[in-house]
Design a protein around this motif. Structure first.
Motif, PDB file in Angstrom:
ATOM      1  N   LEU A 177      -5.296 -14.246   2.617  1.00  0.00           N
ATOM      2  CA  LEU A 177      -5.611 -12.865   2.962  1.00  0.00           C
ATOM      3  C   LEU A 177      -4.627 -11.916   2.295  1.00  0.00           C
ATOM      4  O   LEU A 177      -5.013 -10.868   1.774  1.00  0.00           O
ATOM      5  CB  LEU A 177      -5.574 -12.689   4.480  1.00  0.00           C
ATOM      6  CG  LEU A 177      -5.831 -11.277   5.005  1.00  0.00           C
ATOM      7  CD1 LEU A 177      -7.217 -10.780   4.597  1.00  0.00           C
ATOM      8  CD2 LEU A 177      -5.685 -11.251   6.529  1.00  0.00           C
ATOM      9  N   LYS A 178      -3.356 -12.293   2.286  1.00  0.00           N
ATOM     10  CA  LYS A 178      -2.336 -11.454   1.656  1.00  0.00           C
ATOM     11  C   LYS A 178      -2.598 -11.328   0.149  1.00  0.00           C
ATOM     12  O   LYS A 178      -2.475 -10.240  -0.418  1.00  0.00           O
ATOM     13  CB  LYS A 178      -0.949 -12.053   1.903  1.00  0.00           C
ATOM     14  CG  LYS A 178       0.190 -11.146   1.486  1.00  0.00           C
ATOM     15  CD  LYS A 178       1.526 -11.696   1.932  1.00  0.00           C
ATOM     16  CE  LYS A 178       1.905 -12.945   1.189  1.00  0.00           C
ATOM     17  NZ  LYS A 178       3.273 -13.397   1.526  1.00  0.00           N
ATOM     18  N   THR A 179      -2.991 -12.439  -0.482  1.00  0.00           N
ATOM     19  CA  THR A 179      -3.300 -12.408  -1.913  1.00  0.00           C
ATOM     20  C   THR A 179      -4.502 -11.522  -2.192  1.00  0.00           C
ATOM     21  O   THR A 179      -4.510 -10.733  -3.142  1.00  0.00           O
ATOM     22  CB  THR A 179      -3.558 -13.832  -2.434  1.00  0.00           C
ATOM     23  OG1 THR A 179      -2.385 -14.624  -2.245  1.00  0.00           O
ATOM     24  CG2 THR A 179      -3.927 -13.812  -3.909  1.00  0.00           C
ATOM     25  N   ALA A 180      -5.532 -11.641  -1.354  1.00  0.00           N
ATOM     26  CA  ALA A 180      -6.732 -10.805  -1.535  1.00  0.00           C
ATOM     27  C   ALA A 180      -6.386  -9.335  -1.376  1.00  0.00           C
ATOM     28  O   ALA A 180      -6.900  -8.477  -2.115  1.00  0.00           O
ATOM     29  CB  ALA A 180      -7.806 -11.214  -0.523  1.00  0.00           C
ATOM     30  N   GLY A 181      -5.502  -9.024  -0.426  1.00  0.00           N
ATOM     31  CA  GLY A 181      -5.081  -7.639  -0.239  1.00  0.00           C
ATOM     32  C   GLY A 181      -4.325  -7.115  -1.435  1.00  0.00           C
ATOM     33  O   GLY A 181      -4.527  -5.969  -1.862  1.00  0.00           O
ATOM     34  N   ALA A 182      -3.442  -7.953  -1.998  1.00  0.00           N
ATOM     35  CA  ALA A 182      -2.669  -7.552  -3.173  1.00  0.00           C
ATOM     36  C   ALA A 182      -3.582  -7.303  -4.370  1.00  0.00           C
ATOM     37  O   ALA A 182      -3.391  -6.336  -5.131  1.00  0.00           O
ATOM     38  CB  ALA A 182      -1.638  -8.625  -3.505  1.00  0.00           C
ATOM     39  N   GLN A 183      -4.575  -8.162  -4.526  1.00  0.00           N
ATOM     40  CA  GLN A 183      -5.509  -7.997  -5.647  1.00  0.00           C
ATOM     41  C   GLN A 183      -6.337  -6.731  -5.491  1.00  0.00           C
ATOM     42  O   GLN A 183      -6.579  -6.011  -6.470  1.00  0.00           O
ATOM     43  CB  GLN A 183      -6.416  -9.225  -5.738  1.00  0.00           C
ATOM     44  CG  GLN A 183      -5.688 -10.497  -6.157  1.00  0.00           C
ATOM     45  CD  GLN A 183      -6.571 -11.723  -6.121  1.00  0.00           C
ATOM     46  OE1 GLN A 183      -7.624 -11.743  -5.455  1.00  0.00           O
ATOM     47  NE2 GLN A 183      -6.165 -12.778  -6.820  1.00  0.00           N
ATOM     48  N   ALA A 199       0.815  -1.215   0.000  1.00  0.00           N
ATOM     49  CA  ALA A 199       0.000   0.000   0.000  1.00  0.00           C
ATOM     50  C   ALA A 199       0.849   1.267   0.000  1.00  0.00           C
ATOM     51  O   ALA A 199       0.304   2.374  -0.044  1.00  0.00           O
ATOM     52  CB  ALA A 199      -0.926   0.002   1.210  1.00  0.00           C
ATOM     53  N   GLY A 200       2.182   1.114   0.060  1.00  0.00           N
ATOM     54  CA  GLY A 200       3.052   2.277   0.009  1.00  0.00           C
ATOM     55  C   GLY A 200       3.573   2.731   1.357  1.00  0.00           C
ATOM     56  O   GLY A 200       4.240   3.779   1.442  1.00  0.00           O
ATOM     57  N   LEU A 201       3.293   1.981   2.427  1.00  0.00           N
ATOM     58  CA  LEU A 201       3.775   2.333   3.762  1.00  0.00           C
ATOM     59  C   LEU A 201       5.142   1.697   4.008  1.00  0.00           C
ATOM     60  O   LEU A 201       5.415   0.603   3.536  1.00  0.00           O
ATOM     61  CB  LEU A 201       2.792   1.844   4.827  1.00  0.00           C
ATOM     62  CG  LEU A 201       1.408   2.507   4.805  1.00  0.00           C
ATOM     63  CD1 LEU A 201       0.434   1.733   5.677  1.00  0.00           C
ATOM     64  CD2 LEU A 201       1.496   3.954   5.257  1.00  0.00           C
ATOM     65  N   PRO A 202       6.031   2.356   4.742  1.00  0.00           N
ATOM     66  CA  PRO A 202       7.368   1.817   4.985  1.00  0.00           C
ATOM     67  C   PRO A 202       7.366   0.721   6.040  1.00  0.00           C
ATOM     68  O   PRO A 202       6.418   0.582   6.811  1.00  0.00           O
ATOM     69  CB  PRO A 202       8.149   3.039   5.467  1.00  0.00           C
ATOM     70  CG  PRO A 202       7.118   3.866   6.166  1.00  0.00           C
ATOM     71  CD  PRO A 202       5.854   3.694   5.362  1.00  0.00           C
ATOM     72  N   LEU A 237      -5.475  -3.958  -3.885  1.00  0.00           N
ATOM     73  CA  LEU A 237      -4.611  -2.806  -4.125  1.00  0.00           C
ATOM     74  C   LEU A 237      -4.300  -2.644  -5.610  1.00  0.00           C
ATOM     75  O   LEU A 237      -4.218  -1.523  -6.117  1.00  0.00           O
ATOM     76  CB  LEU A 237      -3.315  -2.949  -3.328  1.00  0.00           C
ATOM     77  CG  LEU A 237      -3.441  -2.746  -1.815  1.00  0.00           C
ATOM     78  CD1 LEU A 237      -2.182  -3.206  -1.097  1.00  0.00           C
ATOM     79  CD2 LEU A 237      -3.735  -1.277  -1.491  1.00  0.00           C
ATOM     80  N   ALA A 238      -4.133  -3.771  -6.325  1.00  0.00           N
ATOM     81  CA  ALA A 238      -3.863  -3.706  -7.758  1.00  0.00           C
ATOM     82  C   ALA A 238      -5.038  -3.119  -8.518  1.00  0.00           C
ATOM     83  O   ALA A 238      -4.856  -2.413  -9.532  1.00  0.00           O
ATOM     84  CB  ALA A 238      -3.538  -5.103  -8.294  1.00  0.00           C
ATOM     85  N   SER A 239      -6.239  -3.381  -8.039  1.00  0.00           N
ATOM     86  CA  SER A 239      -7.437  -2.854  -8.720  1.00  0.00           C
ATOM     87  C   SER A 239      -7.835  -1.469  -8.217  1.00  0.00           C
ATOM     88  O   SER A 239      -8.745  -0.854  -8.766  1.00  0.00           O
ATOM     89  CB  SER A 239      -8.611  -3.829  -8.543  1.00  0.00           C
ATOM     90  OG  SER A 239      -8.944  -3.981  -7.177  1.00  0.00           O
ATOM     91  N   HIS A 240      -7.166  -0.989  -7.176  1.00  0.00           N
ATOM     92  CA  HIS A 240      -7.443   0.355  -6.647  1.00  0.00           C
ATOM     93  C   HIS A 240      -6.128   1.106  -6.430  1.00  0.00           C
ATOM     94  O   HIS A 240      -5.758   1.430  -5.292  1.00  0.00           O
ATOM     95  CB  HIS A 240      -8.209   0.267  -5.319  1.00  0.00           C
ATOM     96  CG  HIS A 240      -9.553  -0.381  -5.430  1.00  0.00           C
ATOM     97  ND1 HIS A 240      -9.719  -1.750  -5.412  1.00  0.00           N
ATOM     98  CD2 HIS A 240     -10.795   0.150  -5.567  1.00  0.00           C
ATOM     99  CE1 HIS A 240     -11.009  -2.035  -5.522  1.00  0.00           C
ATOM    100  NE2 HIS A 240     -11.683  -0.905  -5.623  1.00  0.00           N
ATOM    101  N   PRO A 241      -5.382   1.377  -7.501  1.00  0.00           N
ATOM    102  CA  PRO A 241      -4.082   2.047  -7.364  1.00  0.00           C
ATOM    103  C   PRO A 241      -4.194   3.432  -6.749  1.00  0.00           C
ATOM    104  O   PRO A 241      -3.237   3.921  -6.147  1.00  0.00           O
ATOM    105  CB  PRO A 241      -3.572   2.115  -8.809  1.00  0.00           C
ATOM    106  CG  PRO A 241      -4.804   2.013  -9.663  1.00  0.00           C
ATOM    107  CD  PRO A 241      -5.718   1.111  -8.909  1.00  0.00           C
ATOM    108  N   GLU A 242      -5.348   4.049  -6.865  1.00  0.00           N
ATOM    109  CA  GLU A 242      -5.529   5.386  -6.297  1.00  0.00           C
ATOM    110  C   GLU A 242      -5.547   5.377  -4.779  1.00  0.00           C
ATOM    111  O   GLU A 242      -5.444   6.440  -4.136  1.00  0.00           O
ATOM    112  CB  GLU A 242      -6.828   6.008  -6.819  1.00  0.00           C
ATOM    113  CG  GLU A 242      -8.125   5.362  -6.330  1.00  0.00           C
ATOM    114  CD  GLU A 242      -8.550   4.130  -7.119  1.00  0.00           C
ATOM    115  OE1 GLU A 242      -9.717   3.737  -7.006  1.00  0.00           O
ATOM    116  OE2 GLU A 242      -7.695   3.573  -7.852  1.00  0.00           O
ATOM    117  N   ALA A 243      -5.658   4.184  -4.193  1.00  0.00           N
ATOM    118  CA  ALA A 243      -5.724   4.085  -2.732  1.00  0.00           C
ATOM    119  C   ALA A 243      -4.336   4.087  -2.093  1.00  0.00           C
ATOM    120  O   ALA A 243      -4.213   4.254  -0.879  1.00  0.00           O
ATOM    121  CB  ALA A 243      -6.471   2.817  -2.319  1.00  0.00           C
TER     122      ALA A 243
END
Length: 381
Positions: free
Chosen positions: A238-244, A197-200, A246-252
């Motif tokens: 859960l990690k895969t669902a999160g990745a999917q 998600a872009g967090l360090p 984020l991939a479909s909502h790059p603006e987030a």
């Protein structure tokens, strides 16, 4: 098992401890990952503690670099020991005050563990003190007993960046694994989602902050590996669902910037905050589902939740609700005792020492992925 002369030295040291009429003082050493820590604990609890975290250094690489971690442990452990001795005011001869040396033997990063184990062995040999190798995961659970009186048997829920375990705790020294993760741990799943998600690194605490500003939607993410009848965990789904998502909502994604992320969290959009709340809710709900199932196998007298992820606000709320539902006391260590620390190692070592469990200088470090052997050397009067 150790030579006969060494066994003789160990038994002599152990006999000296058992002859004491006052409290037993244990020095604990922790170096399993990226925290170097030492502490002193006795019958009354924690006496003194020092710790140095490497989180800022490893954040530059997006995660813990094992070689750097072990080098930092080697650099810091001596000065931290000196600082602990200064703070604890043991007098001119701390050797006479300390009764036992306890050290994390695993699981963890092999190079990091070896630094702590080598330091503990050297100190035990130089001071002629008994040595106790501590299971890092069980020590996390016992951290709760530094601040509370636990009742047995207890249900132990150990949640960290690298481990997710359920335990039946029959005593401070008798714990049985009921279930554990078969792939990703609960903490790792959140750190990876935060990174995507872009967090360090480490992103779990930042994700918690964002989640508090969002609204959880139970339909957004799955409760992975719960449609079965076992007590194991799997958070890869859960990690895969999160990745999917984020991939479909790059603006987030969280915006990049030069200032520390913790000072820019106000820039996160509501979409990401809602996703963080939903992701954390899915993780905590999954943990609770398995914990509730574990209580069907025996009747615990309390619930203990421990480990770095026990600091997460959603986990704390979820298990508070579960404890109320079951009418059981809930014990979670204070925030300072949730992460890796030496207070829990010294405290666990104290319990092991009281039970007559010890090792000799052949004590081995056990890396993550291998079971911790119960290779205690019995005391011979």
């Amino acid at each position: 098992m150790g030579s006969k002369p060494m066994r003789g030295l160990i038994n002599a040291a152990w006999a000296a401890v058992r002859l004491k009429e006052d409290t037993m003082l244990v020095l604990g050493i922790e170096s399993s990952c990226d925290e170097t820590a030492l502490a002193l604990a006795d019958d009354d609890g924690l006496r003194a503690s020092v710790i140095s975290s490497q989180a800022d250094m490893h954040a530059l690489f997006g995660g813990v670099v094992p070689e750097l971690a072990s080098r930092e442990h080697a650099r810091l452990i001596g000065p931290l020991f000196d600082e602990l001795m200064r703070r604890s005011c043991l007098g001119p001869s701390p050797r006479d005050a300390v009764d036992c040396i306890a050290v994390t033997r695993g699981p963890g990063l092999m190079g990091s563990l070896l630094v702590g184990v080598a330091f503990a062995k050297a100190l035990a040999a130089a001071w002629s003190k008994p040595l106790v190798g501590v299971n890092h995961l069980q020590a996390h659970l016992l951290a709760a007993s530094l601040e509370n009186t636990l009742s047995w048997p207890a249900l132990g829920v150990l949640i960290s960046g690298g481990h997710t375990h359920l335990y039946r705790m029959d005593s401070p020294t008798d714990m049985t694994v009921l279930g554990k993760t078969i792939d990703d741990a609960a903490g790792e799943a959140c750190d990876k989602f935060a990174k995507m998600a872009g967090l360090p690194y480490p992103g779990g605490a930042l994700l918690d902050e964002l989640g508090r500003r969002g609204m959880a939607d139970s339909r957004m993410f799955p409760r992975p590996y719960t449609k079965n009848d076992n007590l194991d965990f799997s958070f890869s789904g859960l990690k895969t669902a999160g990745a999917q998502w984020l991939a479909s909502h790059p603006e987030a994604r969280f915006p990049a910037g030069d200032e520390p992320a913790k000072d820019r969290l106000y820039l996160a959009n509501q979409m990401l905050c809602d996703a963080a709340a939903s992701y954390l809710d899915a993780r905590a709900d999954t943990l609770a589902i398995k914990a509730r199932r574990a209580m069907e196998t025996f009747t615990p007298r309390c619930i203990v939740v421990a480990g770095g992820v026990a600091a997460n606000s959603v986990v704390r709320i979820t298990f508070s609700d579960l404890a109320k539902e079951k009418g059981l006391p809930l014990f979670i260590p204070s925030l300072r005792l949730c992460g890796d620390n030496a207070a829990m190692i010294a405290h666990a070592g104290w319990h092991m020492a009281k039970a007559g469990r010890m090792h000799d200088l052949s004590l081995s470090a056990i890396p993550r992925g291998r079971a911790i052997p119960e290779d205690w050397i019995p005391y011979e009067a």
